[in-house]
Design an enzyme around this catalytic site. Structure first.
Site, PDB file in Angstrom:
ATOM      1  N   GLY A  23     -36.743 -19.742 -33.264  1.00 43.42           N
ATOM      2  CA  GLY A  23     -35.026 -19.433 -33.422  1.00 43.42           C
ATOM      3  C   GLY A  23     -34.305 -20.499 -32.952  1.00 43.42           C
TER       4      GLY A  23
ATOM      5  N   HIS B 121     -29.850 -36.602 -24.675  1.00 39.04           N
ATOM      6  CA  HIS B 121     -30.536 -35.973 -25.446  1.00 39.04           C
ATOM      7  C   HIS B 121     -32.048 -35.817 -25.314  1.00 39.04           C
ATOM      8  CE1 HIS B 121     -31.175 -34.447 -29.602  1.00 39.04           C
ATOM      9  NE2 HIS B 121     -32.352 -34.808 -29.395  1.00 39.04           N
TER      10      HIS B 121
ATOM     11  N   HIS C 133     -31.233 -26.674 -25.012  1.00 36.54           N
ATOM     12  CA  HIS C 133     -30.365 -25.994 -24.105  1.00 36.54           C
ATOM     13  C   HIS C 133     -30.999 -24.731 -23.692  1.00 36.54           C
ATOM     14  CE1 HIS C 133     -30.606 -25.052 -28.584  1.00 36.54           C
ATOM     15  NE2 HIS C 133     -30.348 -23.845 -28.456  1.00 36.54           N
TER      16      HIS C 133
HETATM   17  P1  AMP Z   1     -30.475 -21.838 -30.801  1.00 38.89           P
HETATM   18  O1  AMP Z   1     -30.343 -21.063 -31.936  1.00 38.89           O
HETATM   19  O2  AMP Z   1     -31.344 -21.325 -29.671  1.00 38.89           O
HETATM   20  O3  AMP Z   1     -30.807 -23.254 -31.308  1.00 38.89           O
HETATM   21  O4  AMP Z   1     -29.017 -21.774 -30.189  1.00 38.89           O
HETATM   22  C1  AMP Z   1     -27.953 -22.617 -30.715  1.00 38.89           C
HETATM   23  C2  AMP Z   1     -26.667 -21.923 -29.980  1.00 38.89           C
HETATM   24  O5  AMP Z   1     -25.844 -22.747 -30.167  1.00 38.89           O
HETATM   25  C3  AMP Z   1     -26.383 -20.474 -31.016  1.00 38.89           C
HETATM   26  O6  AMP Z   1     -26.429 -19.527 -30.081  1.00 38.89           O
HETATM   27  C4  AMP Z   1     -25.156 -21.041 -31.641  1.00 38.89           C
HETATM   28  O7  AMP Z   1     -24.280 -19.783 -31.607  1.00 38.89           O
HETATM   29  C5  AMP Z   1     -24.516 -22.191 -30.492  1.00 38.89           C
HETATM   30  N1  AMP Z   1     -23.450 -22.800 -31.001  1.00 38.89           N
HETATM   31  C6  AMP Z   1     -23.696 -23.657 -32.329  1.00 38.89           C
HETATM   32  N2  AMP Z   1     -22.536 -24.382 -32.487  1.00 38.89           N
HETATM   33  C7  AMP Z   1     -21.748 -24.245 -31.396  1.00 38.89           C
HETATM   34  C8  AMP Z   1     -20.581 -24.919 -31.141  1.00 38.89           C
HETATM   35  N3  AMP Z   1     -20.055 -25.800 -31.823  1.00 38.89           N
HETATM   36  N4  AMP Z   1     -19.996 -24.455 -29.843  1.00 38.89           N
HETATM   37  C9  AMP Z   1     -20.708 -23.509 -29.249  1.00 38.89           C
HETATM   38  N5  AMP Z   1     -21.997 -23.089 -29.436  1.00 38.89           N
HETATM   39  C10 AMP Z   1     -22.572 -23.424 -30.608  1.00 38.89           C
HETATM   40 ZN    ZN Z   2     -28.285 -34.205 -28.608  1.00 36.97          ZN
END
Ligand code: AMP
Ligand code: ZN
Length: 112
Positions: free
Chosen positions: A91, A46, A98
Site C-alpha cells: 500500500g 530522503h 513515513h
Molecule cells: P502510503 O500510501 O502509505 O504511501 O501513504 C501516503 C499517504 O500520504 C497517504 O495516506 C496520502 O493520503 C498522504 N498524502 C499524499 N499527498 C499528501 C499531501 N500533499 N499532504 C498530506 N498527505 C498526503
Molecule cells: Zn523524499
C-alpha cells in the site's frame, strides 16, 4: 530527492498542515485522513521506505518514534496505531519513508 513529494513537503516547497518539526523530522496531517487523528512523521533526509533503513540512517527512526510519543501526548492521544507501508503491494504510494499515526476510532486487526 528533487522529484519526491515528501522531500518537497519537508522543505516547505509544498504546503502542509504541520504538527511538529525539528532538524531531523517533519510531521503533518494526512491529506486523506483514515481516522479522526491521522498524521505522518517523515525523516527530512530522503529514505525510500522501511526497506532502506540501515545502520547508517536508522537513528532518525528512533527519533521519529520519540516524536510520535511526544506529539501524541501533546494532542491528548493515548491509544493509537503506527503503520509504515513498504512497497506497492503493502500500500505504499509515496516512496519516502513515513509513519502513519492513526487515532480516535476503533482499529481492526488484522488491518484490511
Ligand atoms: P502510503 O500510501 O502509505 O504511501 O501513504 C501516503 C499517504 O500520504 C497517504 O495516506 C496520502 O493520503 C498522504 N498524502 C499524499 N499527498 C499528501 C499531501 N500533499 N499532504 C498530506 N498527505 C498526503
Ligand atoms: Zn523524499
Amino acid at each position: 530527492m528533487s522529484d519526491c513529494l515528501f522531500c518537497k513537503i519537508a522543505a516547505g516547497e509544498i504546503p502542509s498542515n504541520k504538527v511538529y518539526e525539528d532538524e531531523l523530522v517533519y510531521a503533518f496531517y494526512d491529506i486523506d485522513p483514515q481516522a479522526p487523528t491521522h498524521f505522518l512523521v517523515i525523516p527530512k533526509a530522503h529514505i525510500g521506505s522501511c526497506g532502506e533503513i540501515s545502520p547508517e540512517n536508522s537513528a532518525v527512526v528512533a527519533h521519529a518514534f520519540e516524536v510520535i510519543a511526544q506529539v501524541t501526548k501533546d494532542l491528548g492521544v493515548t491509544d493509537f496505531r503506527v503503520v509504515s507501508n513498504c512497497g506497492e503491494q503493502a500500500g505504499q504510494s509515496v516512496h519516502h519513508l513515513h509513519f502513519h499515526v492513526l487515532a480516535g476510532r476503533d482499529m481492526t486487526w488484522p488491518p484490511g
